[in-house]
Structure formats: structure tokens, C-alpha cells
Enzyme design. Structure first.
Site, mmCIF file in Angstrom:
data_model
loop_
_atom_site.group_PDB
_atom_site.id
_atom_site.type_symbol
_atom_site.label_atom_id
_atom_site.label_comp_id
_atom_site.label_asym_id
_atom_site.label_seq_id
_atom_site.Cartn_x
_atom_site.Cartn_y
_atom_site.Cartn_z
ATOM 1 N N GLY A 67 1.419 -1.424 0.165
ATOM 2 C CA GLY A 67 -0.330 -0.125 -0.080
ATOM 3 C C GLY A 67 0.615 1.072 0.028
ATOM 4 N N TYR A 68 0.475 2.638 0.055
ATOM 5 C CA TYR A 68 0.884 3.721 0.237
ATOM 6 C C TYR A 68 1.596 3.385 -1.057
ATOM 7 C CZ TYR A 68 2.360 8.419 2.495
ATOM 8 O OH TYR A 68 2.006 9.142 2.977
ATOM 9 N N GLU B 119 3.160 6.404 -8.176
ATOM 10 C CA GLU B 119 3.776 5.542 -10.081
ATOM 11 C C GLU B 119 4.676 4.404 -9.346
ATOM 12 O OE1 GLU B 119 1.884 7.135 -11.563
ATOM 13 O OE2 GLU B 119 3.085 5.475 -13.464
ATOM 14 N N GLY B 120 5.335 3.730 -9.123
ATOM 15 C CA GLY B 120 6.131 2.807 -9.108
ATOM 16 C C GLY B 120 5.200 1.561 -8.872
ATOM 17 N N HIS B 121 3.952 1.968 -8.083
ATOM 18 C CA HIS B 121 2.507 0.621 -7.985
ATOM 19 C C HIS B 121 1.814 0.851 -8.866
ATOM 20 C CE1 HIS B 121 3.661 1.317 -3.494
ATOM 21 N NE2 HIS B 121 3.977 -0.296 -3.739
ATOM 22 N N LYS C 284 12.523 -2.663 -8.942
ATOM 23 C CA LYS C 284 13.334 -1.552 -7.900
ATOM 24 C C LYS C 284 13.893 -2.091 -6.301
ATOM 25 C CE LYS C 284 12.922 1.538 -3.932
ATOM 26 N NZ LYS C 284 12.066 0.638 -3.448
ATOM 27 N N SER D 213 8.062 3.845 -0.549
ATOM 28 C CA SER D 213 6.415 4.396 0.061
ATOM 29 C C SER D 213 7.354 4.736 1.187
ATOM 30 C CB SER D 213 5.905 3.157 0.963
ATOM 31 O OG SER D 213 5.370 2.969 -0.424
HETATM 32 P P1 AMP Z 1 5.958 -2.566 -1.823
HETATM 33 O O1 AMP Z 1 4.654 -1.616 -1.599
HETATM 34 O O2 AMP Z 1 7.131 -1.040 -1.231
HETATM 35 O O3 AMP Z 1 6.220 -3.029 -1.032
HETATM 36 O O4 AMP Z 1 6.050 -2.781 -3.310
HETATM 37 C C1 AMP Z 1 5.104 -3.552 -3.858
HETATM 38 C C2 AMP Z 1 6.098 -3.611 -5.238
HETATM 39 O O5 AMP Z 1 5.512 -2.410 -6.010
HETATM 40 C C3 AMP Z 1 7.000 -4.113 -5.184
HETATM 41 O O6 AMP Z 1 6.840 -5.280 -6.620
HETATM 42 C C4 AMP Z 1 7.664 -3.339 -5.372
HETATM 43 O O7 AMP Z 1 8.926 -3.936 -5.921
HETATM 44 C C5 AMP Z 1 7.205 -2.014 -6.459
HETATM 45 N N1 AMP Z 1 7.722 -1.067 -6.053
HETATM 46 C C6 AMP Z 1 7.609 -0.177 -5.750
HETATM 47 N N2 AMP Z 1 8.481 1.334 -5.705
HETATM 48 C C7 AMP Z 1 8.549 0.152 -6.838
HETATM 49 C C8 AMP Z 1 9.259 1.696 -8.272
HETATM 50 N N3 AMP Z 1 9.848 2.785 -7.537
HETATM 51 N N4 AMP Z 1 9.534 1.354 -9.528
HETATM 52 C C9 AMP Z 1 9.053 -0.128 -9.528
HETATM 53 N N5 AMP Z 1 8.149 -0.596 -9.174
HETATM 54 C C10 AMP Z 1 8.158 0.111 -7.278
#
Ligand code: AMP
Length: 309
Positions: free
Chosen positions: A43-44, A47-49, A174, A211
Site C-alpha cells: 500500500g501507500y 507511481e511505481g505501484h 526496484k 513508500s
Molecule cells: P511495496 O508496496 O513497497 O512492497 O511494493 C510493491 C511492489 O511495487 C513491489 O513489487 C515493488 O518492487 C514495486 N515497487 C516499489 N517501488 C517501485 C518503483 N519505484 N518502481 C517500480 N516498482 C516499484
């Protein structure tokens, strides 16, 4: 002629909090031979998500985004309690990407009948259960710095795979080591799920979106730019013909250590698939770095050769 405004109604994703609800929907979808894409997250959203959701939307009939701040992947001294959350905003951003379902279970739903279900905590109080022990890709780098972290990741991702039964699952480059660990798990345990890894999305100054960036003060935010600068310098050196991993590793370490307010944790040149250190780089070599800035542990990586990022 009077101008008629057309109200655009964005369809809200279905929000499921129980495994039963997800399973019921999945059964129907599979009976209709619809393809399911899963984007596992904590969550949170940023743009990556969103980039992962967009890719899933393009490739799958039905898109499920899970939001679960997984206690199993946090160490006892880590930021589980402070981890940023904003369910309302997440729902809006998921709606923008036409996500079909948000699966956001409470901790107890994911760990019913175990110690962690009643007492969500770190690795120490998870009670007796079955774990997925990750392979050698999890051994070094963040795996060495955060004991138990990847076992927590693989165990929860395997549960999500079993609940959602997707054809494809989407992860960010990432977290390159996480992606390698998941790919290995899927291969070794025959999940039969296509693992898609998408490029890192960055802020305009190069900082990888995360996040955890909300933890940074304005000053720390500036210091954190050193990660991208150091990785870019290593990539430039590789482009100019430096192929020795030891020299490139040293360059990374020196660049990071030259930045005030940044605590160096590791810099390694590894093979993107196995996460094993390499001596000479090739098109699959990734430069991986981890630092602490203020209270935030930040990681980043970059392919050293070729068009990948
Ligand atoms: P998280 O919520 O941080 O566990 O991330 C969920 C998914 O989003 C994971 O597969 C991360 O690798 C991906 N993610 C997080 N940050 C980025 C980013 N800056 N660019 C691309 N994917 C991302």
C-alpha cells in the site's frame, strides 16, 4: 446549444477483506476462462505501484491488487508500526488504473489460527507455521542485512498466489532481489505463474520512488540522491569500458561515502537472476546499493550494460 457536461464515473474496485470473498470471485473468473493479474503491495501507492497496475491492466482480464503490510517481512527493530498507510488514497489511485479488486486483509485474516494472527509482530512471535524457505538468491545483500525478511516475503507471496491463483504477477525492478527470489520460488515450486518485473520508476531527480521516502526530511531527501548519482556513475564507467566488478563496486562505495548524512550499508555487482556476485560484468549485471538516510533504509539498483534499467 447549451453545453452538456458528461459526468465521468470511475468504477471503484471491489474491496475484499476476506480470503473467502476472493476465492468466490476467482472461481467465477476461472470458470469464464478470464486471466487474472496480481499486483502484491504493502500500500501507500506511488507511481511505481501504478506502473505495475497499468501493466497488469493491459495484459489481464481481471486485475487484483493486494495491500498487506506483511509483519513476517519486518525485523523486530524495523518500521512495521510506523509503515505509512492511506487506504482511501490507495483506493482512488487503484480506481485511476481501472483495478478490479483490492484485496486488503487484516493481519488476523492472513494468519488465522496462529500466534501472529492474534499478536501481529515481527519474526519473533509468529508461532508455529509452514514457511517457504527461499533459495540462494535470498542469501546475500538485503537477505544478509535483514535475517528472515525474504522468508517472510516468499511465505506471504505464496499465500497470495494460492488465494488469487493469478496467471501473471507483477513486481518492481526496484526490489530486484525480491524479484529474483520470487522467480526462483515460482520455478522451484512449479507455481506456473508468469512473473513480470517492471522498470524502477524514479522521481525527476532520480530518487527511486518508495513508500519509505515519506520518512525523509527535505535535507535527507537531497542526500538520498547520491544513490542514483553513484549508480549512474558506475553505469557510465561501464559504458566507457570498465568491466571489473571490484572497480565498479569501489566506485559505488566511494561515491556514497563522500555524501554526508548517508550511512553506507552495501554495494555489490551481481547477476540479476541468481543474485550471485560477478567478477566481470555482462548485460545481466546489476549494481545494487543499500544505505540508511536519517531513519530510512533505502535500496536501489541499476543494470550496468545494455538498455535495461
Ligand atoms: P511495496 O508496496 O513497497 O512492497 O511494493 C510493491 C511492489 O511495487 C513491489 O513489487 C515493488 O518492487 C514495486 N515497487 C516499489 N517501488 C517501485 C518503483 N519505484 N518502481 C517500480 N516498482 C516499484
Amino acid at each position: 446549444m447549451p453545453h452538456r457536461s458528461i459526468a465521468v464515473t470511475r468504477r471503484q474496485p471491489l474491496v475484499a477483506t476476506t480470503i473467502t470473498t476472493v476465492r468466490r470471485k476467482v472461481r467465477i473468473l476461472r470458470a469464464r476462462e478470464q486471466t487474472i493479474g496480481l499486483v502484491p503491495t504493502m500500500g501507500y501507492f506511488h507511481e511505481g505501484h501504478s506502473s505495475l497496475m497499468r501493466a497488469a491492466r493491459e495484459e489481464c482480464d481481471y486485475v487484483v491488487v493486494s495491500i498487506f503490510v506483511n509483519p513476517l517481512q519486518f525485523g523486530p527493530q524495523e518500521d512495521l508500526d510506523e509503515y505509512p498507510r492511506d487506504a482511501e488514497r490507495d483506493l482512488e489511485l487503484a480506481a485511476c488504473e481501472s483495478v478490479d479488486m483490492i484485496f486488503s486483509p487484516e493481519t488476523g485474516e492472513m494468519f488465522s489460527g496462529t500466534a501472529a494472527g492474534s499478536r501481529a509482530g515481527g519474526f519473533a512471535d509468529t508461532g508455529s507455521r509452514t514457511y517457504i524457505e527461499p533459495g540462494p538468491a535470498a542469501a546475500g545483500l538485503c537477505g544478509a542485512a535483514r535475517p528472515g525478511h525474504f522468508r517472510g516475503v516468499t511465505t506471504i507471496v505464496a499465500k497470495l498466489f494460492n488465494i488469487v491463483r493469478p496467471e501473471r504477477a507483477y513486481f518492481g525492478g526496484k526490489d530486484a532481489q525480491q524479484a529474483a527470489v520470487i522467480r526462483q520460488m515460482v520455478r522451484d515450486l512449479d507455481f506456473g505463474i508468469d512473473i513480470r518485473v517492471l522498470p524502477t520508476v524514479r522521481e525527476p531527480d532520480g530518487l527511486a520512488m518508495s513508500s519509505r521516502n515519506v520518512y525523509l526530511t527535505a535535507d535527507e531527501r537531497k542526500h538520498a540522491q547520491v544513490l542514483y548519482r553513484a549508480l549512474s556513475a558506475a553505469r557510465a564507467a561501464a559504458a566507457e569500458g570498465e568491466t571489473g566488478a571490484a572497480a565498479l563496486r569501489l566506485l559505488l562505495e566511494k561515491s556514497i561515502n563522500a555524501e554526508p548524512g548517508v550511512e553506507f550499508e552495501y554495494a555489490e555487482i551481481v547477476d540479476a537472476d541468481s543474485m550471485r556476485p560477478v567478477e566481470e560484468i555482462d548485460g545481466d549485471s546489476l549494481a545494487m546499493v543499500a544505505v540508511t538516510v536519517g531513519g530510512a533504509r533505502l535500496i536501489d539498483n541499476m543494470f550496468l550494460l545494455g538498455g535495461k534499467d
